[in-house]
Design an enzyme around this catalytic site. Structure first.
Site, PDB file in Angstrom:
ATOM      1  N   CYS A 171      84.045  20.409  -9.658  1.00 37.40           N
ATOM      2  CA  CYS A 171      83.522  21.337 -10.663  1.00 37.40           C
ATOM      3  C   CYS A 171      82.418  20.676 -11.474  1.00 37.40           C
ATOM      4  O   CYS A 171      82.626  20.250 -12.615  1.00 37.40           O
ATOM      5  CB  CYS A 171      84.607  21.880 -11.572  1.00 37.40           C
ATOM      6  SG  CYS A 171      84.011  23.316 -12.505  1.00 37.40           S
ATOM      7  N   CYS A 351      81.115  28.543 -10.245  1.00 40.49           N
ATOM      8  CA  CYS A 351      81.364  27.763 -11.444  1.00 40.49           C
ATOM      9  C   CYS A 351      81.182  28.673 -12.661  1.00 40.49           C
ATOM     10  O   CYS A 351      80.050  28.974 -13.035  1.00 40.49           O
ATOM     11  CB  CYS A 351      80.396  26.586 -11.506  1.00 40.49           C
ATOM     12  SG  CYS A 351      80.804  25.393 -12.801  1.00 40.49           S
TER      13      CYS A 351
END
Length: 419
Positions: A171, A351
């Site tokens: 991430c 994201c």
């Protein structure tokens, strides 16, 4: 004469063995069981707690409880699968076997390798000694994420540093998400004007997908965050509240810079697990070597990969693992049936970038950073709708669909990307 390992009979044998009981491993196992209930599947996973890690940014910002992100590992193992509560140690791909740390040899017809990646806390000198106290926090561990919220609440001025190590990491937006949320909290408390906020990143770009950078730069400017490019955290002295950075100049020279802080949020360096790095399955960089489209190993056709451990160029996110699951499932079953591999992974990753409480830039993209929105609006613009998805919808999709093997494959629409 002692037997060699090559001649030792395996202790256990399964049709499919999955190394890793995280997001990718459980999702693949559940999907395989749903599509072919007769499969004999084993999941190798030493941990007893399963975590919904995308929630930890919200935990660190006080917007979600840690307990909502955790479940017993035994509670997510799909019915009918064998859980081997042990760690994998080595692979013998020519024999279709692997060895566990306790010495047991496990044979397989097909292997799925998805142990995630490892957090290299030790690569930052002094970090382990001070993490979780002295204002040094990290959202990257369930043991320290709640301390992030403590630090944010107790900071009412001074200097707050947020770090991002060299890529790849899981991430890639997470290191900056918590900086925005912290700044938004201090803004609401009326203390942001006396808080110096720095985002220190090892790279030279705020986000890997250029399409979304202007929206993120707007958030940086709004909060007055200072971007420090080519700054890599290498040491922390917690009691003295000092952080040492290796700073790379334009000509490539590296100098060391010591910064004092009142709060330091650390994103640790990350790499493939050591047992993958030293295995015959790894590429030169230590990552699992797979075909980026089929996710089949490039040299061992009975092996597939999923999740963060692969050498594919997609973002290492839960959304990517979710998109890879049907591809791995379809291609593994085709391989068992002696059919061509028709499943293709397009590099999808997502994201949800929390630029403030109630505001998210929903970044979705394919290989090459090509934007691939799922919704017909300009996802570069921060929205409360995306916040609702992040805080309410996505956790339910994870626990109730993805980990149960009944996930749906949502279409993505690159043509919806705005000019």
């Amino acid at each position: 004469m002692a037997q060699t390992q090559d001649s030792v009979a395996p202790d256990l044998r399964f049709t499919v063995v999955i190394v890793g009981g995280g997001s990718a491993g459980i999702a693949v196992a559940a999907r395989l069981k749903r599509e072919r209930p007769s499969l004999d599947i084993a999941i190798i996973e030493p941990a007893t707690t399963h975590a919904y890690q995308p929630g930890w940014t919200l935990v660190g910002a006080g917007a979600m409880k840690l307990r909502a992100t955790l479940e017993q590992e035994g509670g997510v193992i799909p019915t009918g699968c064998t859980w081997l509560r042990a760690a994998a140690a080595s692979f013998q791909p020519d024999d279709n076997t692997l060895t566990l740390e306790d010495g047991r040899i496990i044979a397989y017809n097909r292997l799925v390798v998805c142990p995630g990646l490892q957090l290299d806390w030790d690569k930052i000198e002094g970090l382990k000694d001070t993490l979780g106290r002295n204002g040094v926090c990290s959202n990257y561990s369930k043991d320290t994420v709640e301390y992030t919220w403590t630090c944010i609440q107790s900071t009412s001025g001074g200097t707050a540093l947020f770090t991002q190590p060299p890529m790849p990491i899981k991430c890639a937006g997470a290191p900056q998400k918590i900086a925005y949320l912290a700044a938004d909290y201090w803004r609401k408390q009326g203390t942001l004007n006396r808080t110096h906020v720095d985002f220190c990143l090892a790279g030279d770009a705020l986000f890997g997908v250029a399409y979304f950078r202007p929206s993120l730069q707007e958030a940086v400017d709004y909060y007055g965050i200072n971007l420090r490019y080519k700054h890599t955290l290498i040491a922390v002295n917690g009691p003295e509240r000092k952080a040492t950075f290796a700073v790379t100049a334009a000509d490539g020279t590296v100098t060391h810079e010591i910064r004092t802080f009142d709060m330091l949020h650390v994103t640790p360096p990350q790499s493939a697990p050591d047992f993958i790095k030293k295995s015959p399955l790894a590429d030169a960089g230590g990552w699992l070597e797979v075909n980026p489209a089929t996710l089949q190993h490039t040299r061992y056709p009975f092996i597939f990969g999923a999740g963060d451990v692969m050498n594919t160029t997609n973002a290492k996110t839960m959304a990517a693992a979710r998109a890879q699951t049907p591809v791995v499932t379809a291609n593994l079953l085709a391989s068992l049936d002696g059919k061509p591999l028709a499943g293709t992974y397009d590099g999808y990753g997502a994201c949800p970038l929390t630029v403030g409480y109630g505001k998210i830039v929903l970044a979705e993209f394919l290989y090459g950073g090509k934007p691939a929105p799922s919704f017909p609006y300009d996802q570069r613009k921060p929205s409360r709708f995306a916040w609702f998805l992040k805080t309410t919808v996505f956790p339910r999709v994870y626990w109730d669909m993805m980990l149960k093997g009944r996930d749906i494959d949502l279409p993505h629409h690159p043509q919806w990307a705005k000019d």
